[in-house]
Design a protein around this motif. Structure first.
Motif, PDB file in Angstrom:
ATOM      1  N   ARG A  13       0.842  -1.207   0.000  1.00  0.00           N
ATOM      2  CA  ARG A  13       0.000   0.000   0.000  1.00  0.00           C
ATOM      3  C   ARG A  13       0.876   1.256   0.000  1.00  0.00           C
ATOM      4  NH1 ARG A  13      -4.817   0.303  -1.729  1.00  0.00           N
ATOM      5  NH2 ARG A  13      -5.227   2.051  -0.367  1.00  0.00           N
ATOM      6  N   TYR A  14       1.933   1.227   0.778  1.00  0.00           N
ATOM      7  CA  TYR A  14       2.873   2.349   0.829  1.00  0.00           C
ATOM      8  C   TYR A  14       3.476   2.583  -0.559  1.00  0.00           C
ATOM      9  CZ  TYR A  14       7.112   4.974   1.883  1.00  0.00           C
ATOM     10  OH  TYR A  14       8.112   5.905   1.889  1.00  0.00           O
ATOM     11  N   GLU A  15       3.917   1.525  -1.204  1.00  0.00           N
ATOM     12  CA  GLU A  15       4.526   1.639  -2.539  1.00  0.00           C
ATOM     13  C   GLU A  15       3.516   2.165  -3.562  1.00  0.00           C
ATOM     14  OE1 GLU A  15       7.682   1.304  -3.866  1.00  0.00           O
ATOM     15  OE2 GLU A  15       8.192   1.364  -1.748  1.00  0.00           O
ATOM     16  N   ARG A  16       2.281   1.770  -3.439  1.00  0.00           N
ATOM     17  CA  ARG A  16       1.240   2.245  -4.348  1.00  0.00           C
ATOM     18  C   ARG A  16       1.044   3.754  -4.195  1.00  0.00           C
ATOM     19  NH1 ARG A  16      -2.281   0.168  -7.717  1.00  0.00           N
ATOM     20  NH2 ARG A  16      -4.371   0.991  -7.897  1.00  0.00           N
ATOM     21  N   TYR A  17       0.999   4.221  -2.958  1.00  0.00           N
ATOM     22  CA  TYR A  17       0.897   5.670  -2.719  1.00  0.00           C
ATOM     23  C   TYR A  17       2.133   6.397  -3.234  1.00  0.00           C
ATOM     24  CZ  TYR A  17      -3.191   5.192   0.338  1.00  0.00           C
ATOM     25  OH  TYR A  17      -4.445   4.949   0.837  1.00  0.00           O
ATOM     26  N   LYS A  18       3.280   5.758  -3.124  1.00  0.00           N
ATOM     27  CA  LYS A  18       4.547   6.377  -3.514  1.00  0.00           C
ATOM     28  C   LYS A  18       4.699   6.477  -5.036  1.00  0.00           C
ATOM     29  CE  LYS A  18       9.498   5.620  -2.912  1.00  0.00           C
ATOM     30  NZ  LYS A  18      10.495   4.700  -2.331  1.00  0.00           N
ATOM     31  N   THR A  19       4.249   5.478  -5.780  1.00  0.00           N
ATOM     32  CA  THR A  19       4.473   5.450  -7.231  1.00  0.00           C
ATOM     33  C   THR A  19       3.397   6.151  -8.050  1.00  0.00           C
ATOM     34  OG1 THR A  19       3.454   3.262  -7.409  1.00  0.00           O
ATOM     35  CG2 THR A  19       5.848   3.335  -7.159  1.00  0.00           C
ATOM     36  N   ARG A  20       2.232   6.374  -7.483  1.00  0.00           N
ATOM     37  CA  ARG A  20       1.161   7.029  -8.254  1.00  0.00           C
ATOM     38  C   ARG A  20       1.568   8.403  -8.778  1.00  0.00           C
ATOM     39  NH1 ARG A  20      -4.189   9.645  -6.241  1.00  0.00           N
ATOM     40  NH2 ARG A  20      -5.152  10.106  -8.238  1.00  0.00           N
ATOM     41  N   PRO A  21       2.182   9.287  -7.961  1.00  0.00           N
ATOM     42  CA  PRO A  21       2.598  10.577  -8.522  1.00  0.00           C
ATOM     43  C   PRO A  21       3.626  10.442  -9.652  1.00  0.00           C
ATOM     44  CG  PRO A  21       2.625  10.671  -6.130  1.00  0.00           C
ATOM     45  CD  PRO A  21       2.375   9.246  -6.511  1.00  0.00           C
ATOM     46  N   LYS A  22       4.506   9.459  -9.546  1.00  0.00           N
ATOM     47  CA  LYS A  22       5.510   9.236 -10.596  1.00  0.00           C
ATOM     48  C   LYS A  22       4.853   8.776 -11.897  1.00  0.00           C
ATOM     49  CE  LYS A  22       9.103   7.992  -7.308  1.00  0.00           C
ATOM     50  NZ  LYS A  22       9.928   6.906  -6.793  1.00  0.00           N
ATOM     51  N   VAL A  49       5.730   9.080 -29.080  1.00  0.00           N
ATOM     52  CA  VAL A  49       5.945   8.034 -28.074  1.00  0.00           C
ATOM     53  C   VAL A  49       7.140   7.165 -28.448  1.00  0.00           C
ATOM     54  CG1 VAL A  49       4.949   5.949 -27.051  1.00  0.00           C
ATOM     55  CG2 VAL A  49       3.566   7.987 -27.293  1.00  0.00           C
ATOM     56  N   SER A  50       7.283   6.836 -29.711  1.00  0.00           N
ATOM     57  CA  SER A  50       8.377   5.948 -30.113  1.00  0.00           C
ATOM     58  C   SER A  50       9.748   6.571 -29.858  1.00  0.00           C
ATOM     59  CB  SER A  50       8.239   5.546 -31.579  1.00  0.00           C
ATOM     60  OG  SER A  50       8.336   6.675 -32.411  1.00  0.00           O
ATOM     61  N   SER A  51       9.839   7.894 -29.815  1.00  0.00           N
ATOM     62  CA  SER A  51      11.127   8.537 -29.543  1.00  0.00           C
ATOM     63  C   SER A  51      11.207   9.106 -28.123  1.00  0.00           C
ATOM     64  CB  SER A  51      11.370   9.654 -30.556  1.00  0.00           C
ATOM     65  OG  SER A  51      10.397  10.666 -30.428  1.00  0.00           O
ATOM     66  N   PHE A  52      10.165   8.938 -27.325  1.00  0.00           N
ATOM     67  CA  PHE A  52      10.115   9.501 -25.980  1.00  0.00           C
ATOM     68  C   PHE A  52      10.879   8.605 -25.011  1.00  0.00           C
ATOM     69  CE2 PHE A  52       7.916  10.371 -21.890  1.00  0.00           C
ATOM     70  CZ  PHE A  52       8.057  11.743 -21.851  1.00  0.00           C
ATOM     71  N   LYS A  53      11.719   9.214 -24.197  1.00  0.00           N
ATOM     72  CA  LYS A  53      12.495   8.483 -23.193  1.00  0.00           C
ATOM     73  C   LYS A  53      12.154   9.023 -21.814  1.00  0.00           C
ATOM     74  CE  LYS A  53      14.970   6.272 -26.234  1.00  0.00           C
ATOM     75  NZ  LYS A  53      14.277   5.175 -26.821  1.00  0.00           N
ATOM     76  N   TYR A  54      11.859   8.125 -20.889  1.00  0.00           N
ATOM     77  CA  TYR A  54      11.574   8.502 -19.506  1.00  0.00           C
ATOM     78  C   TYR A  54      12.016   7.349 -18.625  1.00  0.00           C
ATOM     79  CZ  TYR A  54       9.148  11.169 -15.886  1.00  0.00           C
ATOM     80  OH  TYR A  54       8.861  11.931 -14.780  1.00  0.00           O
ATOM     81  N   LYS A  55      12.902   7.631 -17.707  1.00  0.00           N
ATOM     82  CA  LYS A  55      13.520   6.602 -16.879  1.00  0.00           C
ATOM     83  C   LYS A  55      12.471   5.761 -16.149  1.00  0.00           C
ATOM     84  CE  LYS A  55      16.889   5.936 -13.261  1.00  0.00           C
ATOM     85  NZ  LYS A  55      17.755   6.572 -12.278  1.00  0.00           N
ATOM     86  N   GLY A  56      12.584   4.455 -16.302  1.00  0.00           N
ATOM     87  CA  GLY A  56      11.692   3.525 -15.621  1.00  0.00           C
ATOM     88  C   GLY A  56      10.462   3.118 -16.418  1.00  0.00           C
TER      89      GLY A  56
END
Length: 157
Positions: A13-22, A49-56
């Motif tokens: 649950r903590y991880e879910r709250y943490k990753t939603r803003p990302k 989208v095909s040229s878009f880079k975003y870490k993770g």
């Protein structure tokens, strides 16, 4: 085993709250890039989208791009993309993205820019809400999981 399950529930649950803003930030940046390209080079969303880079998020992007030849945008980016399921979105977040992908590409340049602007505005508001939820409820979920798990371990000993 039950104590570990309770502890893990709190952690997840903590991880879910943490990753939603990302996750919301990823789509905000993607839509900003698309809006900018619409004004200057008039590239399609799929080209952006095909040229878009975003870490993770490289696996999500590559899976979506791979499905675009034989799937609709909505299917490729949300409904049939196995990486989308791993993102921490609420039903409202998903509804906003579904609306964008179902309406994108149907209008002229001005309506497409307006669609981007409105979607970005909504996603930014949701991101602020998600950050507030994380600050308010994230640590609480983690602490409750730890306390309940520890309590159960003590009681079973």
């Amino acid at each position: 085993m039950i104590a570990i399950s309770i502890l893990m529930f709190g952690f997840f649950r903590y991880e879910r709250y943490k990753t939603r803003p990302k996750d919301l930030e990823f789509f905000i940046k993607l839509l900003y890039a698309y809006r900018l390209e619409l004004k200057w080079s008039k590239k399609s969303f799929d080209e952006i989208v095909s040229s878009f880079k975003y870490k993770g998020y490289d696996q999500y992007i590559s899976e979506a791009v791979g499905m675009l030849n034989h799937k609709t945008k909505l299917e490729a980016y949300i409904e049939e993309n196995s990486k989308f399921v791993n993102m921490s979105f609420t039903a409202d977040d998903t509804a906003v993205l579904k609306y964008f992908f179902s309406e994108s590409g149907k209008g002229n340049l001005i309506s497409e820019i307006n669609l981007c602007d409105k979607t970005i505005e909504i996603l930014e508001a949701k991101k602020q809400e998600a950050e507030a939820d994380f600050k308010r409820q994230g640590p609480l979920a983690l602490k409750l999981g730890i306390v309940c798990g520890a309590w159960l371990i003590i009681m079973l000993m």
